[in-house]
Design an enzyme around this catalytic site. Structure first.
Site, PDB file in Angstrom:
ATOM      1  CG  ASP A 226      -4.673   8.564  -0.308  1.00 44.81           C
ATOM      2  OD1 ASP A 226      -4.014   7.556  -0.621  1.00 44.81           O
ATOM      3  OD2 ASP A 226      -4.658   9.057   0.827  1.00 44.81           O
TER       4      ASP A 226
ATOM      5  CG  ASP B 190      -1.956   6.951   7.326  1.00 48.78           C
ATOM      6  OD1 ASP B 190      -2.229   7.573   6.305  1.00 48.78           O
ATOM      7  OD2 ASP B 190      -2.235   5.745   7.498  1.00 48.78           O
TER       8      ASP B 190
ATOM      9  NE  ARG C 257      -0.645  12.167   5.310  1.00 47.39           N
ATOM     10  CZ  ARG C 257      -1.282  11.011   5.085  1.00 47.39           C
ATOM     11  NH1 ARG C 257      -0.923   9.909   5.703  1.00 47.39           N
ATOM     12  NH2 ARG C 257      -2.274  10.970   4.237  1.00 47.39           N
TER      13      ARG C 257
ATOM     14  CD  GLN D   2      -2.764  -1.171   4.815  1.00 47.88           C
ATOM     15  OE1 GLN D   2      -3.977  -1.102   4.546  1.00 47.88           O
ATOM     16  NE2 GLN D   2      -1.899  -0.284   4.369  1.00 47.88           N
TER      17      GLN D   2
ATOM     18  CG  HIS E 267      -2.700   0.319   9.313  1.00 45.58           C
ATOM     19  ND1 HIS E 267      -3.562   1.375   9.173  1.00 45.58           N
ATOM     20  CD2 HIS E 267      -1.762   0.484   8.347  1.00 45.58           C
ATOM     21  CE1 HIS E 267      -3.203   2.118   8.160  1.00 45.58           C
ATOM     22  NE2 HIS E 267      -2.103   1.614   7.638  1.00 45.58           N
TER      23      HIS E 267
ATOM     24  CG  ASP F 209      -1.819   1.235   1.266  1.00 43.23           C
ATOM     25  OD1 ASP F 209      -1.980   1.896   0.205  1.00 43.23           O
ATOM     26  OD2 ASP F 209      -2.333   1.565   2.351  1.00 43.23           O
TER      27      ASP F 209
ATOM     28  CG  ASP G  75      -7.044  -1.025  12.530  1.00 43.86           C
ATOM     29  OD1 ASP G  75      -6.907  -1.233  11.310  1.00 43.86           O
ATOM     30  OD2 ASP G  75      -7.612  -0.017  12.999  1.00 43.86           O
TER      31      ASP G  75
ATOM     32  CD  GLU H 191      -5.253  10.506   5.716  1.00 40.28           C
ATOM     33  OE1 GLU H 191      -5.677  10.204   4.600  1.00 40.28           O
ATOM     34  OE2 GLU H 191      -4.922   9.649   6.544  1.00 40.28           O
TER      35      GLU H 191
HETATM   36  C1  NOJ Z   1      -4.035   7.310   4.135  1.00 40.77           C
HETATM   37  C2  NOJ Z   1      -2.951   7.292   3.118  1.00 40.77           C
HETATM   38  O1  NOJ Z   1      -2.867   8.544   2.493  1.00 40.77           O
HETATM   39  C3  NOJ Z   1      -3.288   6.175   2.155  1.00 40.77           C
HETATM   40  O2  NOJ Z   1      -2.452   6.190   1.033  1.00 40.77           O
HETATM   41  C4  NOJ Z   1      -3.225   4.866   2.882  1.00 40.77           C
HETATM   42  O3  NOJ Z   1      -3.649   3.825   2.030  1.00 40.77           O
HETATM   43  C5  NOJ Z   1      -4.125   4.882   4.113  1.00 40.77           C
HETATM   44  N1  NOJ Z   1      -4.031   6.088   4.866  1.00 40.77           N
HETATM   45  C6  NOJ Z   1      -3.795   3.710   5.015  1.00 40.77           C
HETATM   46  O4  NOJ Z   1      -2.552   3.887   5.629  1.00 40.77           O
END
Ligand code: NOJ
Ligand code: CA
Length: 558
Positions: free
Chosen positions: A310, A201, A199, A169, A104, A61, A171, A243
């Site tokens: 994203d 997540d 940053r 992933q 996670h 990911d 948690d 985020e």
């Molecule tokens: C947000 C991230 O920007 C994204 O790319 C990711 O898949 C998810 N969080 C999970 O970590």
């Protein structure tokens, strides 16, 4: 007020090490390569670089599946290379923030492997288990359409584990105090290696209660304060940029009423309504979103962005609103993702139209907050929709007309370089744009330079004013006895507006255009008559250019 909160007026540049610059020719970007591009980033004028995850990871990911928080993935270099990089950035006055992905881990992380193989493992309770299949196992997926469930059965553990994101992933049980302590340890580690913050997540999920019995997750906001406290003690000027795609009514829970939680948050509310406004050529939805997110503690700041790593998530718009953004910017199913978003890059969404791209960026740079750019957007890079999910907007940086855009000497780059069509690297690359004074790259460099000379945007109070034309947005800032005004025409047709400037009598008579010679003198009735071409934008200083002499040292004074 503390004057030196660097993030209040920052320009942040987000990049992924693996697609930026490959120094050793194995096809994968690395820290050695990134380090050699620091002069480019310094020249562009960015305040900080935000690195997407680069720690050890199976990479399923984009690195958001970490298998060791304390290592650089060997494909990108060593911890030694990382420190060389943060040091080199510091020498140029460029800060580095990194992703903190602690909702996670990867299922390959040693903690998870220990937890699943041994019920007595000290790490068993670091994850979220259930003996039986929870009733809500197929609810709450973040990637609908791709992700099938939020609980999977693990044969080794003989139990179900919770995963808010993909099934690889699991948690972390973030309510576990040992997990909380480990998160602080991770932060402390990277701070020691030279970063200026994180940053963070998926923050709402990090702080939520988790478990098979949890019907409605509850956010444990106090966790945010504990992280902030730790960070501030270890390094006073380090920050967390959260985020958190949340509703305006909960913003203050994340910032903390007295500014004691997150320093920064991405403004998803403004982001989604901005795209809706662009789609309709109507500034009003954006005005509303700005108003809804106006209140924040003095020491806090919004991160304003257009596109990120994203999909463009439009989940907070109504169905009808979302449909109109799809129609304008991503009409084909292949352009859409997760039943709620668009996965394209900005330039193709705007048909590569230079006027619209400039207007969109000018808007982003002048909205109340700090600007967050994405690598390649300064060149107008495109996407590759043949790649799955979000990979399409993560192709290697286009440096030159050399093979593979000068990103790598290898014939097998980690992701294909865009090599054909209007966004192919022979048309869109940094080397060519550097030579052309009119290029988007040089435009971006100039606009960043100007943005830094208008601290009113980051620090000041703002008001968005009625313009009489729904397509035109006018925002006036005031900070320490200085005023600045920004006008954007979101529509394709030219518009004439009449505007009353808020600055006190006298100084409001003259508007100095910061980007061209077209200044404005108020009419006899005190109003300014401004003519904007389709997608036109104006940056004005209110009053004369002696404004610096009038600037006060304290807030709220004249
Ligand atoms: C947000 C991230 O920007 C994204 O790319 C990711 O898949 C998810 N969080 C999970 O970590
Ligand atoms: Ca490499």
């Amino acid at each position: 007020m503390i004057n030196d909160l660097w993030y209040k007026n920052a320009v942040i540049y987000c990049l992924s090490v693996d697609t930026y610059m490959d120094a050793n020719g194995d096809g994968i970007g690395d820290f050695a390569g990134l380090m050699r591009r620091l002069d480019y980033l310094h020249g562009l004028g960015v305040t900080a670089i935000w690195l997407m995850p680069f720690q050890s990871s199976p990479g399923r990911d984009g690195g958001y599946d970490i298998s060791d928080y304390y290592q650089v993935d060997p494909r990108y270099g060593t911890l030694g290379d990382f420190v060389e990089f943060t040091h080199a950035a510091k020498q140029r006055g460029v800060r580095v923030i990194i992703d903190l992905v602690v909702n996670h881990t990867s299922d390959q992380h040693a903690w998870f492997q220990s937890a699943r193989h041994d019920p007595k493992s000290p790490y068993r309770d670091w994850y979220v288990w259930s003996k039986k299949r929870p009733r809500n196992a197929n609810k709450g997926m973040v990637f609908p359409g791709v992700q099938k469930s939020t609980w999977n059965f693990d044969p080794a553990a003989r139990a179900w584990y919770f995963h808010r994101f993909y099934d690889f992933q699991p948690d972390l049980n973030t309510s576990n105090l040992h997990v909380q302590a480990e998160i602080l340890k991770i932060m402390g580690f990277w701070i020691q290696l030279g970063v200026s913050g994180f940053r963070m997540d998926a923050v709402p999920f990090v702080i939520s209660t988790k478990g098979a019995q949890v019907r409605k997750p509850v956010e444990q906001y106090e966790m945010l304060r504990a992280m902030r406290e730790f960070l501030q003690w270890r390094q006073g000027d380090a920050i967390i940029l959260a985020e958190a795609n949340v509703l305006p009514s909960t913003d203050m829970n994340y910032f903390g009423r007295s500014g004691d939680r997150m320093h920064m948050m991405f403004n998803f509310q403004v982001n989604q309504h901005l795209f809706y406004a662009l789609a309709k050529g109507d500034a009003r939805p954006l005005r509303h979103a700005l108003k809804a997110t106006q209140r924040l503690p003095k020491t806090a700041q919004w991160g304003m962005f257009l596109r990120n790593n994203d999909e463009l998530d439009l989940g907070r718009l109504t169905k009808k609103q979302r449909e109109s953004v799809f129609a304008a910017f991503g009409p084909e199913p292949a352009m859409q993702l997760y039943e709620r978003g668009i996965r394209r890059r900005l330039a193709p969404m705007l048909d590569g139209d230079r006027r619209r791209i400039e207007m969109a960026y000018s808007l982003m740079f002048t909205l109340p907050g700090a600007a967050v750019l994405r690598y390649g957007d300064e060149l107008g890079m495109g996407d590759d929709l043949s790649l799955p999910e979000r990979q399409c907007a993560r192709t290697p940086m286009q440096w030159s007309t050399e093979p593979n855009a000068g990103f790598t000497k290898s014939e097998n780059p980690i992701l294909p370089v865009i090599h054909e069509g209007p966004y192919g690297y022979d048309h869109v690359n940094a080397a060519a744009q550097r030579r052309d004074p009119e290029s988007l790259l040089n435009w971006t460099e100039r606009i960043i330079r100007m943005r830094k000379e208008v601290p009113e945007i980051g620090w000041g109070r703002f008001e968005s004013m009625a313009t009489g034309e729904s397509s035109v947005l006018a925002i006036e800032y005031e900070w320490r006895n200085n005023w600045a005004l920004f006008v954007h025409n979101l529509g394709s047709a030219p518009r004439e507006i009449l505007l009353t400037v808020k600055a006190p009598e006298g100084s409001g008579k003259l508007l100095i255009n910061l980007l061209s010679e077209d200044h404005s003198q108020a009419q006899a009735d005190g109003r300014h008559r401004l003519l904007l071409e389709g997608y036109g934008y104006r940056w004005y200083r209110v009053g004369g250019l002696d404004y610096l002499l009038k600037r006060s040292d304290i807030d709220g004074s004249t």
